[in-house]
Structure formats: C-alpha cells, structure tokens
Design an enzyme around this catalytic site. Structure first.
Site, PDB file in Angstrom:
ATOM      1  N   ARG B  59       4.824 -28.991  59.604  1.00  0.00           N
ATOM      2  CA  ARG B  59       4.498 -29.221  61.018  1.00  0.00           C
ATOM      3  C   ARG B  59       3.365 -28.332  61.497  1.00  0.00           C
ATOM      4  NH1 ARG B  59       9.147 -30.687  60.114  1.00  0.00           N
ATOM      5  NH2 ARG B  59       9.424 -28.638  59.219  1.00  0.00           N
ATOM      6  N   THR B  60       3.436 -27.058  61.207  1.00  0.00           N
ATOM      7  CA  THR B  60       2.451 -26.128  61.744  1.00  0.00           C
ATOM      8  C   THR B  60       1.059 -26.469  61.215  1.00  0.00           C
ATOM      9  OG1 THR B  60       4.135 -24.418  61.841  1.00  0.00           O
ATOM     10  CG2 THR B  60       1.851 -23.688  62.010  1.00  0.00           C
ATOM     11  N   LYS B  89      -6.515 -14.987  40.143  1.00  0.00           N
ATOM     12  CA  LYS B  89      -7.406 -13.973  39.556  1.00  0.00           C
ATOM     13  C   LYS B  89      -7.125 -12.572  40.076  1.00  0.00           C
ATOM     14  CE  LYS B  89     -11.014 -17.470  39.213  1.00  0.00           C
ATOM     15  NZ  LYS B  89     -12.304 -17.921  39.727  1.00  0.00           N
ATOM     16  N   ARG B 110      -1.180 -18.610  57.437  1.00  0.00           N
ATOM     17  CA  ARG B 110       0.238 -18.322  57.163  1.00  0.00           C
ATOM     18  C   ARG B 110       0.317 -17.583  55.843  1.00  0.00           C
ATOM     19  NH1 ARG B 110       5.238 -22.417  57.623  1.00  0.00           N
ATOM     20  NH2 ARG B 110       4.821 -21.945  59.806  1.00  0.00           N
ATOM     21  N   HIS B 138       5.758 -15.767  64.657  1.00  0.00           N
ATOM     22  CA  HIS B 138       5.248 -17.135  64.605  1.00  0.00           C
ATOM     23  C   HIS B 138       4.871 -17.481  66.055  1.00  0.00           C
ATOM     24  CE1 HIS B 138       4.374 -21.076  63.459  1.00  0.00           C
ATOM     25  NE2 HIS B 138       5.509 -21.478  62.931  1.00  0.00           N
TER      26      HIS B 138
END
Lengths: 154, 310
Positions: B59-60, B89, B110, B138
């Site tokens: 959703r986000t 890496k 995120r 959040h």
C-alpha cells in the site's frame, strides 16, 4: 586511621571527581575508558558526605579531563565537582553541567538502531524532565534512562 | 496559506506542527473531494521521485508512486533491495543514500533499521519522506489515520482511541500515539503482555500528559471507543517459535459499540479482523487505505512546490 586520611591521598597531576552519586563511580570508570588506563587511579565508594549522605570519589593520576569528558560525566553524575590538579595544586575547578547532546560515545541500547552501523556515530539529545536525565536517540528516537546505557565506544 | 513544508523532510510525525498537519489535511481533502478530476496533474512534471524500498511494502509504495504519477512526476527506484549494490556488494547505507539522492528531487524510503530515515535526511541532499524505519516510525500512515478520523468525526479533539494487537512492534501505533497529545485524545491499550507498548513510549506519553490505560480484553473498553485501531501480530519481527494468539474483533463485540464507532486497520490484516465485518457500518479501513493516496499527494505537492497548490 581516619576516614579523611583514606579519602584524600594527594595526586601530583591529574583530575579528581568528587561528589559522585554513590554507586556511579564504577560506571564513570567505564565511561572514561579508565578500565584500560595504566596510571594510578584511586576509587572511593560510599564515602560519608554532608550534602549527599553517601558519595563516591575518583582520583585519576596523569589525566586532565577535557570539556567533553566533563559533559559525559554530567550525565551519570550531575553536579559532581571536578578538580584539575597540577603539581599538587588545584588549578581549575568545575561542576559537571549537563550537555544538550552527546555524540559518538554512548552506544544506543536499541540493537536495531541505524547508529549501530560502523560508519554512523551515535547521537543522543539530553532531556531532564522531572529532575531525571533522559537520553533520546537522534536516530531511532528511543527515550532511554541513563541506566539503560551499558555500552560505550571508547 | 503559507507553505512551511517546502523542501522539508518528514522523518518523524513529531517533526510536524499542528498548523502543518492542518495544511496537509486541507490539501488532502481537496484531492479527495476532486478525486475524479485529479487537479494538479502537471504540478510535478519536472520532478523525479526516488522510491527506495529496502523492505517489503504494498500500500505505502503503490500509493506513493500513484500519487507521484497523478501529479505528473517521474518515479525511479526499487522495491527489492536484494537487487541493489547495498545488498549484493556490501555498499554502506550512507553511500547508497548519498548517490540515490543525487539522482532525484525527493526520496521516499522504507528500511528495516530504526533511524535509517533520519540518517537518509542528513546524508542525501534532497528531502526524505520516511515510509517506515524498522519498528520506529511510519509518519505518513499516521497522517492518513488522522485524516481518515477527521473525515468520520466533526473534529479530532477528545476522541477515545482503542489500540489493539501488536503494540510492541507496530510502528503505525508508535507514530499515532505520539500525536495524541495534540488532540487531547484518550488512549486505551488492549494487548497481551508480550505485545504491550514499549516503556520508552509510555514514558514519553506520561511526560506529554496523555491519559491512557491498559486492558487485556476488547470487551472491557469497546463501549467507550470512538475509533478501534486494530493491528496484526508482526511475526516477521519475532522469533519463529513465538506463537502468540491475536485479539480478534467480532460481531458480538461490535453489538456493544457506539453507533458511530469506526474500525481502522493499517492493513494487511490477518485473523484479528474477520472479513465478515467488512459490511458493517463500523468498517472504515478501506477508506483509510484509499486516503493514503490523497495524503501522500498532498505531502509530495507541499514538499516540492513553494506555494500551496489550492
């Protein structure tokens, strides 16, 4: 032998931290990295104090504490008195005053905090609500009591 | 209206003042009420949004990307960090952020580490929006939660919020409770002991003068609720052998609730919120998820344009 004689053995050059809340001196030893120190250290625990009832005391031969040391001491021993000694004489006298922030010394207790990465320095804001000392992590925003801090980077 | 969000990062919900929250909600409401005509469709046509999801999101991420496209912006980025130099890496997070920041005008990020978004804001030379950092914050979810409550009630002041489920790991909960003081909300925490709100947050609420209480069962508080905020148990943040049972909302419990009580859930849901409740007048979580689009459109608009585009 009197208590006074036990507590006051003079040092030639170095620092004396007096009026440490009793029980906090061992933490200061760790905080200042003195557990790896090779010079003489005198530690007094549970000494009688008129103003505090009981206090701890530290004498460090050969090391003059600097400003950042004094800030760090203030977190764990607010209002401790610090004497810098040169040639057996007190040259400077300070009271440990809390800093607004502490960078790079304390390890954030949150194991998932990004400041645990090797290329990120820890950074705490110091708050003093209701006479307590709180450390707020700049990154993970955790609010910690000073007792929660158990690791140092020194 | 003055736009004080221009070129600002949003890392923690506490970065926002009450005036900034109101400004965001005003613009979000404009986008919601004009959802069919989609105004400001070329507002960000010169802008590139970096969509950097080091951790899973549906959703986000999609609502941010949809918001960006609806405003005319271009989107670059990744939704699977395993395909990046960071993961394959051993590049440091700081280096990755500095470089990605140089390719875009704004970073949406995120990441599983708490505080990673704050680090990003200090490292990248562009504004950063925190789309979730570990169990910490959040903030855009909190914006849409508040905005959704505002669409259901005359005002946010004095609402009784019942927060249920995984209060320990739920960053949506952690962000939401931190603004309760701004609206004098009363908080009721319903969770098993293993999933209760972290001590440090409780301490913060005490310092802010927020009124709250703890409960083991939903039925103890359901009559008082204006909003029930359900959350799922976050098994991905626990040990595999932890087998905690969720607190489940059901029709019998709802029979005791106020007629206008609304159920919110940040989704995805599990058994704590049965689908049989979707058709009740209390269900408001799909509207909540949709509001994420309008709130994120408002946020992108205000961060990337000097004037309020109203």
């Amino acid at each position: 032998m009197s208590t006074a004689t036990l507590a006051v053995s003079a040092i030639q050059n170095g620092s004396v931290i007096d009026h440490i809340p009793h029980g906090s001196a061992l933490r200061l030893i760790q905080l200042l990295g003195l557990d790896q120190y090779n010079e003489k250290i005198t530690l007094g625990l549970n000494l009688p104090s008129k103003s505090m009832g009981r206090k701890d005391l530290l004498k460090i031969e050969g090391r003059l504490l600097n400003e950042s040391d004094i800030y760090e001491i203030a977190v764990f021993a607010p209002n401790a008195s610090i004497n810098l000694i040169e040639d057996y004489e007190v040259k400077h006298k300070f009271t440990a005053i809390l800093p607004a922030a502490i960078k790079g010394l304390l390890v954030c207790p949150n194991s998932n905090c990004v400041s645990r990465n090797p290329d990120v320095s820890s950074y705490f804001h110091v708050q003093t609500p209701r006479q307590e000392v709180n450390l707020v992590c700049h990154y993970c925003e955790g609010v910690f009591r000073k007792e929660d801090i158990v690791e140092y980077t020194r | 209206m003055k736009n004080t969000l221009y070129q600002q990062s949003l890392i923690s919900i506490q970065d926002l003042s009450l005036e900034q929250l109101q400004l965001l909600f005003t613009l979000a409401e404009y986008y919601r009420s004009h959802k069919d005509s989609r105004p400001n469709s070329t507002l960000l046509e010169e802008k590139i949004i970096g969509s950097t999801f080091f951790e899973a999101s549906t959703r986000t991420r999609l609502s941010f990307e949809s918001a960006a496209y609806q405003l005319g912006a271009k989107v670059i980025g990744f939704s699977d960090a395993n395909n990046t130099s960071f993961a394959t890496k051993g590049e440091s997070l700081k280096d990755s952020l500095r470089i990605i920041g140089s390719y875009c005008d704004l970073l949406v990020m995120r990441h599983p580490a708490a505080g990673s978004a704050r680090l990003a804001a200090e490292t990248a030379n562009v504004p950063v929006i925190n789309a979730g950092d570990g169990a910490n914050q959040h903030p855009t979810q909190t914006l849409l939660d508040l905005f959704t409550m505002q669409t259901a009630f005359p005002h946010l002041e004095g609402l009784n919020l019942v927060l249920v489920g995984d209060l320990k790991h739920g960053r949506t909960i952690h962000s939401l409770v931190q603004v309760a003081h701004l609206f004098k909300m009363r908080l009721y925490f319903v969770a098993i002991n293993e999933l209760s709100l972290p001590e440090t947050l409780l301490f913060q609420l005490k310092c802010q003068g927020v009124e709250f209480s703890f409960h083991q069962h939903l039925e103890d508080v359901i009559k008082k609720a204006d909003v029930i905020y359900m959350t799922r148990i976050q098994k991905e943040r626990m040990r595999p052998d932890d087998n905690l049972q969720p607190l489940v909302l059901n029709q019998n419990l709802l029979a005791k609730a106020k007629a206008k009580m609304k159920i919110l859930h940040p989704l995805p849901r599990r058994e704590e919120l049965p689908t049989e409740l979707d058709t009740t007048p209390h269900a408001y979580y799909f509207e909540q998820a949709q509001n994420g689009l309008y709130v994120r459109k408002a946020l992108l608009s205000l961060i990337l344009t000097k004037e309020v585009p109203l």
